[in-house]
Enzyme design. Structure first.
Site, mmCIF file in Angstrom:
data_model
loop_
_atom_site.group_PDB
_atom_site.id
_atom_site.type_symbol
_atom_site.label_atom_id
_atom_site.label_comp_id
_atom_site.label_asym_id
_atom_site.label_seq_id
_atom_site.Cartn_x
_atom_site.Cartn_y
_atom_site.Cartn_z
ATOM 1 N N CYS A 57 11.071 1.455 18.188
ATOM 2 C CA CYS A 57 10.562 1.724 19.535
ATOM 3 C C CYS A 57 9.452 0.722 19.847
ATOM 4 O O CYS A 57 8.305 1.068 20.076
ATOM 5 C CB CYS A 57 10.043 3.164 19.625
ATOM 6 N N TRP A 83 0.824 -1.220 0.000
ATOM 7 C CA TRP A 83 0.000 0.000 0.000
ATOM 8 C C TRP A 83 0.855 1.266 0.000
ATOM 9 O O TRP A 83 0.327 2.366 0.014
ATOM 10 C CB TRP A 83 -0.946 0.000 1.205
ATOM 11 N N GLU A 121 -5.801 0.629 5.486
ATOM 12 C CA GLU A 121 -5.905 1.152 6.851
ATOM 13 C C GLU A 121 -6.974 0.431 7.656
ATOM 14 O O GLU A 121 -6.791 0.164 8.843
ATOM 15 C CB GLU A 121 -6.187 2.656 6.822
ATOM 16 N N TYR A 154 -8.188 8.052 13.592
ATOM 17 C CA TYR A 154 -6.936 7.536 13.044
ATOM 18 C C TYR A 154 -7.018 7.353 11.522
ATOM 19 O O TYR A 154 -6.183 7.868 10.772
ATOM 20 C CB TYR A 154 -6.523 6.193 13.694
ATOM 21 N N ASP A 166 -2.037 6.459 16.653
ATOM 22 C CA ASP A 166 -2.380 5.057 16.831
ATOM 23 C C ASP A 166 -1.551 4.485 17.981
ATOM 24 O O ASP A 166 -0.903 5.231 18.711
ATOM 25 C CB ASP A 166 -2.122 4.278 15.535
#
Length: 362
Positions: free
Chosen positions: A200, A31, A44, A127, A145
């Site tokens: 992270c 995508w 999404e 979102y 998100d």
DNA sequence: AAGGCGGGGGA
DNA sequence: TCCCCAGCCTT
């Protein structure tokens, strides 16, 4: 006071640093090769509460089956749910279909192109509206998100419980300030999420190679594993399902789940739920017409037991296969219908039911 | 503001 | 086991 830990400084450098990091670390995902709002929206929705690795094959199949929003609008909901089978949160599929039809019929097939308009669509929340608006149309609106909560909580040392409304406002406001510093809003939004997914991470973040190490409050104070703060979830509910799998001439009796419960609009068998596990057909208290049906049918001696773990429920299911002679067919409870095995295969079903069918008839 | 809604994968 | 995942909707 260490100037590098000043929040204002961090706010200034965060977006450009993440955009630079993203340029070197981004994954090649399907995508990311399109700016077609339909395909971006589709990706999404698939990725809501879903890992990239799990969603990617579904995205490929959906694009192949429905190349355009008009193709999806033309499809019947059952086919769409069948294609969605196994992804979970099936309201996403129903809302997907509803929005595809709305866009096709009321927007002349042209996708809404602003955050505010996108937000009005079924299944598009804050979102997803921000994601589509920025990725497809370049609008400067920040995504928030799970990745963003984690990255920002750690970098800025925010210890508010992210499930609370006030915390959500805090993070949304911070994210809105941060994207103002971005060179490109779409790149920045992708970057902060990709950074959360790759660098992270929730467990064992790669702090030693992190470009933000010197700015990260969590790293400086050794709180990586404590941030973000999130309230514990409520305990899972145990449920016990006894399924009667009626069979006649190689056909099976299934029904569509319509109650306000799990697996809405998916298909399963005649179901008797109990407060405690009931492992044998004999101990199952059945309503009058059904108990007679079971008495007169021929039930297999064995019981198939399968479990299905959901995020909020733990289901133990006991399957009883019962062959019905032709003379009893008209006593079949309402709601149940007969399907050949080929037809059963085409119906959208919970993973639990697919697993049973594979074990018993596969 | 809180709860419901799937399923899979990693530690 | 427990937590998390490119969240959203309903009450």
């Amino acid at each position: 006071m260490n100037w590098q830990s000043d929040a204002n400084v961090t706010e200034t450098i965060l977006a450009p640093v993440l955009e630079g990091w993203y340029d070197h670390h981004k994954r090649d995902l399907p995508w990311r090769h399109t700016r077609d709002p339909y395909r971006i929206w589709l990706s999404e929705v698939i990725l809501q509460q879903t890992r990239v690795a799990q969603g990617k094959p579904y995205y490929e199949r959906f694009v192949a089956a429905y190349p355009t929003v008009a193709d999806m609008a033309r499809a019947d909901e059952q086919s769409l749910l069948r294609l969605w089978q196994g992804l979970g949160y099936y309201s996403r599929a129903r809302n997907l279909h509803q929005t595809a039809r709305y866009v096709t019929e009321h927007c002349a097939g042209k996708f809404p192109d602003t955050y505010q308009e996108l937000l009005k669509m079924k299944g598009i929340g804050a979102y997803t509206a921000a994601a589509v608006a920025s990725f497809a149309f370049g609008e400067r609106v920040a995504v928030v998100d799970g990745n963003v909560y984690r990255v920002l909580a750690r970098i800025f040392g925010i210890d508010q419980d992210i499930t609370t409304t006030t915390a959500k406002k805090t993070f949304a406001a911070l994210a809105a300030r941060l994207i103002e510093r971005a060179n490109d809003p779409a790149t920045y939004n992708q970057a902060v999420m990709e950074f959360g997914a790759i660098q992270c991470t929730p467990v064992s973040p790669d702090c030693l190679l992190c470009p933000l190490q010197q700015y990260c409050v969590a790293y400086q104070t050794g709180r990586q594993s404590r941030l973000p703060v999130k309230a514990k979830k409520s305990p899972v509910r145990d449920r016990y399902y006894s399924y009667l799998v009626f069979r006649n001439n190689g056909r099976l009796a299934l029904r569509e789940r319509t109650a306000r419960d799990i697996w809405q609009n998916l298909f399963d068998f005649y179901l008797q739920e109990t407060d405690e596990p009931v492992t044998t057909l004999r101990d199952l208290a059945l309503p009058d017409p059904v108990s007679g049906l079971v008495q007169q049918g021929v039930s297999t001696a064995y019981v198939v037991e399968l479990s299905q773990l959901l995020s909020h429920q733990r289901i133990r299911a006991f399957f009883h296969l019962i062959d019905l002679p032709d003379r009893l067919l008209e006593q079949l409870p309402t709601g149940l219908n007969w399907y050949t095995m080929d037809q059963v295969n085409e119906l959208p079903k919970p993973v639990l039911i697919s697993n049973y069918l594979a074990r018993e008839f596969g």
